[in-house]
Scaffold this active site. Structure first.
Site, PDB file in Angstrom:
ATOM      1  N   ASP A   4       0.861  -1.174   0.000  1.00  0.00           N
ATOM      2  CA  ASP A   4       0.000   0.000   0.000  1.00  0.00           C
ATOM      3  C   ASP A   4       0.897   1.223   0.000  1.00  0.00           C
ATOM      4  O   ASP A   4       1.920   1.255   0.687  1.00  0.00           O
ATOM      5  CB  ASP A   4      -0.936   0.024   1.203  1.00  0.00           C
ATOM      6  CG  ASP A   4      -2.145   0.930   0.972  1.00  0.00           C
ATOM      7  OD1 ASP A   4      -2.255   1.520  -0.126  1.00  0.00           O
ATOM      8  OD2 ASP A   4      -2.972   1.055   1.878  1.00  0.00           O
ATOM      9  N   PHE A  90       2.158   7.750 -12.953  1.00  0.00           N
ATOM     10  CA  PHE A  90       0.714   7.707 -12.757  1.00  0.00           C
ATOM     11  C   PHE A  90       0.374   8.385 -11.438  1.00  0.00           C
ATOM     12  O   PHE A  90       1.254   8.810 -10.684  1.00  0.00           O
ATOM     13  CB  PHE A  90       0.213   6.256 -12.753  1.00  0.00           C
ATOM     14  CG  PHE A  90       0.723   5.441 -11.598  1.00  0.00           C
ATOM     15  CD1 PHE A  90      -0.051   5.262 -10.463  1.00  0.00           C
ATOM     16  CD2 PHE A  90       1.992   4.875 -11.632  1.00  0.00           C
ATOM     17  CE1 PHE A  90       0.429   4.527  -9.395  1.00  0.00           C
ATOM     18  CE2 PHE A  90       2.474   4.139 -10.560  1.00  0.00           C
ATOM     19  CZ  PHE A  90       1.691   3.967  -9.440  1.00  0.00           C
ATOM     20  N   TYR A  92      -0.196  10.734  -8.580  1.00  0.00           N
ATOM     21  CA  TYR A  92       0.254  12.079  -8.221  1.00  0.00           C
ATOM     22  C   TYR A  92       1.645  12.406  -8.761  1.00  0.00           C
ATOM     23  O   TYR A  92       2.195  13.458  -8.435  1.00  0.00           O
ATOM     24  CB  TYR A  92       0.249  12.242  -6.697  1.00  0.00           C
ATOM     25  CG  TYR A  92      -1.134  12.122  -6.089  1.00  0.00           C
ATOM     26  CD1 TYR A  92      -2.017  13.196  -6.104  1.00  0.00           C
ATOM     27  CD2 TYR A  92      -1.553  10.942  -5.491  1.00  0.00           C
ATOM     28  CE1 TYR A  92      -3.277  13.100  -5.549  1.00  0.00           C
ATOM     29  CE2 TYR A  92      -2.811  10.835  -4.928  1.00  0.00           C
ATOM     30  CZ  TYR A  92      -3.666  11.912  -4.964  1.00  0.00           C
ATOM     31  OH  TYR A  92      -4.918  11.816  -4.414  1.00  0.00           O
ATOM     32  N   ARG A 119       8.683   3.005  -3.457  1.00  0.00           N
ATOM     33  CA  ARG A 119       8.513   1.565  -3.695  1.00  0.00           C
ATOM     34  C   ARG A 119       9.877   0.876  -3.829  1.00  0.00           C
ATOM     35  O   ARG A 119      10.075  -0.212  -3.317  1.00  0.00           O
ATOM     36  CB  ARG A 119       7.667   1.327  -4.933  1.00  0.00           C
ATOM     37  CG  ARG A 119       6.206   1.612  -4.717  1.00  0.00           C
ATOM     38  CD  ARG A 119       5.369   1.227  -5.932  1.00  0.00           C
ATOM     39  NE  ARG A 119       3.983   1.520  -5.669  1.00  0.00           N
ATOM     40  CZ  ARG A 119       3.386   2.669  -5.948  1.00  0.00           C
ATOM     41  NH1 ARG A 119       4.087   3.652  -6.508  1.00  0.00           N
ATOM     42  NH2 ARG A 119       2.126   2.858  -5.677  1.00  0.00           N
TER      43      ARG A 119
END
Length: 131
Positions: A4, A90, A92, A119
């Site tokens: 997440d 993609f 923001y 990430r």
């Protein structure tokens, strides 16, 4: 493995955070979500460009059937651009400028972005767990 991620904006007390996609309403329209970010920031301070600190955060969790777990967290600090820039990435990405750079994620070469983002940091920690 679960993942997440979200954008946390200081002036918005960490919002949109884990609700980042939901700010785009039912169809996760990030053009709408970006407009909402700008509107919400402007409601707090008309000229928010000087107080635009933000960060992307990614949390990963590994769970095994025997109950063993491992959790990692990746963070990249930056700021919100005063306007949407770039066509890469993609979400923001077109409004987030990472610290140490003058381009938004939306303007950056995708390989550079992927090598420095939240990430990458979280997945690097997971990878190190298996070494």
């Amino acid at each position: 493995l679960s993942d997440d991620s979200g954008l946390e904006i200081d002036i918005l007390n960490g919002s949109p955070g884990i609700y980042s996609a939901r700010w785009g309403r039912d169809n996760n329209n990030f053009d709408k979500a970006i407009k909402k970010v700008f509107n919400e920031m402007s409601k707090i301070k008309k000229k928010w460009e000087k107080i635009n600190a933000a960060q992307f955060v990614c949390c990963l969790s590994l769970f095994w059937p025997n109950g063993k777990t491992y959790i990692s967290r990746g963070v990249i600090k930056g700021k919100i651009s005063k306007k949407k820039k770039g066509n890469y990435g993609f979400g923001y990405d077109p409004i987030f400028i990472p610290d140490g750079y003058n381009k938004t994620f939306g303007e950056m070469d995708i390989k550079l972005k992927m090598a420095i983002d939240h990430r990458f940091e979280a997945y690097s920690q997971i990878k190190n767990f298996f070494n």
